[in-house]
Motif scaffolding. Structure first.
Motif, mmCIF file in Angstrom:
data_model
loop_
_atom_site.group_PDB
_atom_site.id
_atom_site.type_symbol
_atom_site.label_atom_id
_atom_site.label_comp_id
_atom_site.label_asym_id
_atom_site.label_seq_id
_atom_site.Cartn_x
_atom_site.Cartn_y
_atom_site.Cartn_z
ATOM 1 N N ARG A 243 0.812 -1.218 0.000
ATOM 2 C CA ARG A 243 0.000 0.000 0.000
ATOM 3 C C ARG A 243 0.850 1.276 0.000
ATOM 4 O O ARG A 243 0.508 2.263 -0.676
ATOM 5 N N ALA A 244 1.948 1.288 0.736
ATOM 6 C CA ALA A 244 2.782 2.500 0.797
ATOM 7 C C ALA A 244 3.321 2.869 -0.582
ATOM 8 O O ALA A 244 3.322 4.054 -0.963
ATOM 9 N N GLU A 245 3.780 1.873 -1.342
ATOM 10 C CA GLU A 245 4.296 2.167 -2.685
ATOM 11 C C GLU A 245 3.158 2.573 -3.621
ATOM 12 O O GLU A 245 3.334 3.464 -4.459
ATOM 13 N N TYR A 246 2.014 1.942 -3.474
ATOM 14 C CA TYR A 246 0.841 2.325 -4.268
ATOM 15 C C TYR A 246 0.519 3.809 -4.042
ATOM 16 O O TYR A 246 0.343 4.571 -5.002
ATOM 17 N N ASP A 247 0.440 4.230 -2.783
ATOM 18 C CA ASP A 247 0.118 5.619 -2.464
ATOM 19 C C ASP A 247 1.186 6.580 -2.996
ATOM 20 O O ASP A 247 0.872 7.674 -3.484
ATOM 21 N N ALA A 248 2.452 6.161 -2.902
ATOM 22 C CA ALA A 248 3.535 7.004 -3.412
ATOM 23 C C ALA A 248 3.433 7.167 -4.924
ATOM 24 O O ALA A 248 3.674 8.258 -5.465
ATOM 25 N N ASP A 249 3.074 6.091 -5.626
ATOM 26 C CA ASP A 249 2.911 6.170 -7.083
ATOM 27 C C ASP A 249 1.744 7.082 -7.457
ATOM 28 O O ASP A 249 1.832 7.861 -8.407
ATOM 29 N N VAL A 250 0.641 6.987 -6.716
ATOM 30 C CA VAL A 250 -0.508 7.858 -6.978
ATOM 31 C C VAL A 250 -0.090 9.326 -6.821
ATOM 32 O O VAL A 250 -0.433 10.180 -7.653
ATOM 33 N N ALA A 251 0.661 9.623 -5.778
ATOM 34 C CA ALA A 251 1.119 10.998 -5.552
ATOM 35 C C ALA A 251 2.053 11.449 -6.673
ATOM 36 O O ALA A 251 1.965 12.589 -7.149
ATOM 37 N N ALA A 252 2.945 10.563 -7.099
ATOM 38 C CA ALA A 252 3.886 10.908 -8.172
ATOM 39 C C ALA A 252 3.144 11.174 -9.486
ATOM 40 O O ALA A 252 3.507 12.082 -10.248
ATOM 41 N N ILE A 253 2.104 10.395 -9.761
ATOM 42 C CA ILE A 253 1.300 10.609 -10.973
ATOM 43 C C ILE A 253 0.590 11.954 -10.896
ATOM 44 O O ILE A 253 0.587 12.730 -11.862
ATOM 45 N N ASP A 254 0.002 12.249 -9.752
ATOM 46 C CA ASP A 254 -0.704 13.524 -9.579
ATOM 47 C C ASP A 254 0.225 14.724 -9.765
ATOM 48 O O ASP A 254 -0.201 15.786 -10.236
ATOM 49 N N GLU A 255 1.493 14.534 -9.400
ATOM 50 C CA GLU A 255 2.462 15.632 -9.483
ATOM 51 C C GLU A 255 3.248 15.625 -10.795
ATOM 52 O O GLU A 255 4.142 16.458 -10.982
ATOM 53 N N GLY A 256 2.942 14.669 -11.693
ATOM 54 C CA GLY A 256 3.624 14.608 -12.976
ATOM 55 C C GLY A 256 5.023 14.058 -12.920
ATOM 56 O O GLY A 256 5.827 14.276 -13.841
ATOM 57 N N ARG A 257 5.352 13.322 -11.842
ATOM 58 C CA ARG A 257 6.702 12.787 -11.677
ATOM 59 C C ARG A 257 6.823 11.320 -12.051
ATOM 60 O O ARG A 257 7.932 10.787 -12.111
ATOM 61 N N PHE A 258 5.731 10.643 -12.297
ATOM 62 C CA PHE A 258 5.762 9.195 -12.524
ATOM 63 C C PHE A 258 6.084 8.891 -13.986
ATOM 64 O O PHE A 258 5.479 9.444 -14.904
ATOM 65 N N GLU A 259 7.008 7.987 -14.190
ATOM 66 C CA GLU A 259 7.328 7.505 -15.531
ATOM 67 C C GLU A 259 7.292 5.984 -15.507
ATOM 68 O O GLU A 259 8.036 5.357 -14.753
ATOM 69 N N PRO A 260 6.444 5.361 -16.300
ATOM 70 C CA PRO A 260 6.377 3.894 -16.310
ATOM 71 C C PRO A 260 7.653 3.284 -16.872
ATOM 72 O O PRO A 260 8.359 3.910 -17.673
ATOM 73 N N LYS A 261 7.932 2.094 -16.433
ATOM 74 C CA LYS A 261 9.110 1.375 -16.919
ATOM 75 C C LYS A 261 8.736 0.671 -18.214
ATOM 76 O O LYS A 261 7.926 -0.260 -18.219
ATOM 77 N N ILE A 262 9.308 1.134 -19.328
ATOM 78 C CA ILE A 262 9.006 0.596 -20.658
ATOM 79 C C ILE A 262 10.323 0.328 -21.375
ATOM 80 O O ILE A 262 11.177 1.212 -21.470
ATOM 81 N N VAL A 263 10.499 -0.906 -21.858
ATOM 82 C CA VAL A 263 11.735 -1.298 -22.529
ATOM 83 C C VAL A 263 11.391 -1.930 -23.878
ATOM 84 O O VAL A 263 10.496 -2.785 -23.963
ATOM 85 N N SER A 264 12.075 -1.504 -24.927
ATOM 86 C CA SER A 264 11.883 -2.110 -26.244
ATOM 87 C C SER A 264 12.541 -3.484 -26.294
ATOM 88 O O SER A 264 13.688 -3.652 -25.841
#
Length: 289
Positions: A243-264
Motif C-alpha cells: 500500500r505504501a508504494e501504491y500511495d507514493a505512485d498515486v502521488a507521483a502521478i498527480d504531481e507529474g513525476r511518474f514515468e512507467p518502466k518501458i523497454v523495447s
C-alpha cells in the motif's frame, strides 16, 4: 481452422483467423492488420483488430468489395510465410493485489458470483489448484502477458499469459456482470486478463488495482500523450506492490513525476513456442537490466 471471410453490410469485411484463442492466432491477426495498415489501400477507412479476428471498414465507391477481399487473402498468405518476430515493448505495471476497493466492490456483488462465500482471489486460487492466495498472486505477477487487443472500452488491454498452455490461469467470469468495477482494476475472465481503464460494469474476476492510469482523454498525464498506453503486441509484466508504494505512485502521478518502466524488446513466437521459460527469462532480463 481455415480463416473465414465475410461481408458485414456494404462497408465491412470481417476476418476470423481462428475460433481458438491462441498466441499463434493473435500473431497472424496482428501481422495481417499491420500489413493492411502499411499497404495504404485507397478506400480503407478503419481497421479494428480483435482477439484472433479483425474488421475492416471501407468505402465501396473507392474500392470494390471483392477486390478488397482478394487483397486481404493475399495478406493472409504473406502472414503465414512471414518471420514470426516482432519489435515490441515490455511495460511494467505495479499492482496492489487484494486491495480495499475491489474487495469492497466484490462483496457487494457476491450473489452474482460462482462462490458467494469466498473472494475473487480465493476462488481463482482454488480453481487453479494453488494452495493459497499468496502463491496465486505470485504466479500471476511472475509471468509476462501478451496484449492481444486493445478496446471494448477505450484503452482497455486484453492480455494472454505467456506460459505453457497447461500452466495458464483460467477463471470463469461472474455468473452475472457487476454494475460497478473500480477504475484500473486488474481482472481476469476465461483465459484473458485485462485492466479496466475506466470505472464501469464488468464481469471479470477482480484481483487488484494499479495506481498507473492507462487511458487519459484529457491528455494531461505526462506519459499518456497518445491518450492510451497500450497497443496490440505489447507485453505487460505485473509487479506486486504494498500500500505504501501504491500511495507514493498515486502521488507521483498527480504531481507529474511518474514515468512507467518501458523497454523495447524483440519477441519471437517460434522462440517462445520452443522454450517459453527461456524466452520469458530474456524478457525479464531486458526489463530489469
Amino acid at each position: 481452422m481455415q480463416t473465414r471471410y465475410s461481408f458485414g453490410g456494404d462497408e465491412h469485411i470481417f476476418v476470423e483467423v481462428d475460433e481458438e484463442m491462441s498466441l499463434e492466432a493473435f500473431f497472424k491477426s496482428l501481422s495481417m492488420t499491420n500489413a493492411v495498415r502499411e499497404s495504404g489501400i485507397a478506400g480503407i477507412t478503419e481497421i479494428c483488430p480483435a482477439n484472433a479476428s479483425f474488421q475492416i471498414k471501407f468505402d465501396p465507391d473507392v474500392i470494390a468489395p471483392q477486390d478488397l477481399m482478394t487483397e486481404l487473402k493475399g495478406f493472409e498468405a504473406a502472414a503465414e510465410k512471414a518471420d514470426k518476430t516482432i519489435e515490441t515493448r515490455i511495460i511494467e505495471i505495479p499492482v496492489l493485489y487484494d486491495d480495499p476497493w475491489t474487495r469492497e466492490t466484490l462483496m457487494r456483488f457476491r450473489e452474482r458470483h460462482q462462490d458467494p462465500t469466498s473472494t475473487d482471489l480465493e476462488y481463482a486460487a482454488r480453481v487453479n489448484d494453488y494452495p493459497d492466495v499468496q502463491s496465486f498472486i505470485a504466479a500471476h505477477a511472475a509471468s509476462p502477458w501478451f496484449v492481444s487487443m486493445v478496446g471494448f472500452v477505450a484503452g482497455l488491454p486484453f492480455t494472454y499469459q505467456l506460459v505453457e498452455r497447461a500452466k495458464q490461469i483460467e477463471v470463469p467470469k461472474y455468473l452475472r456482470p457487476r454494475t460497478d468495477t473500480p477504475r484500473l482494476t486488474v481482472g481476469h475472465g476465461g483465459c484473458f486478463g485485462c485492466i479496466y481503464s475506466v470505472r464501469g460494469a464488468g464481469g471479470y474476476q477482480m484481483f487488484g488495482v494499479t495506481p498507473m492510469p492507462i487511458y487519459d482523454p484529457s491528455g494531461k498525464i505526462s506519459y499518456l500523450k497518445e491518450l492510451m498506453i497500450f497497443r496490440p503486441g505489447d507485453i505487460i509484466k505485473f509487479r506486486s506492490v504494498e500500500r505504501a508504494e501504491y500511495d507514493a505512485d498515486v502521488a507521483a502521478i498527480d504531481e507529474g513525476r511518474f514515468e512507467p518502466k518501458i523497454v523495447s524488446v524483440p519477441f519471437s513466437l517460434d522462440a517462445f513456442t520452443a522454450d517459453p521459460a527461456g524466452t520469458n527469462a530474456k524478457l525479464l532480463e531486458a526489463l530489469n537490466g
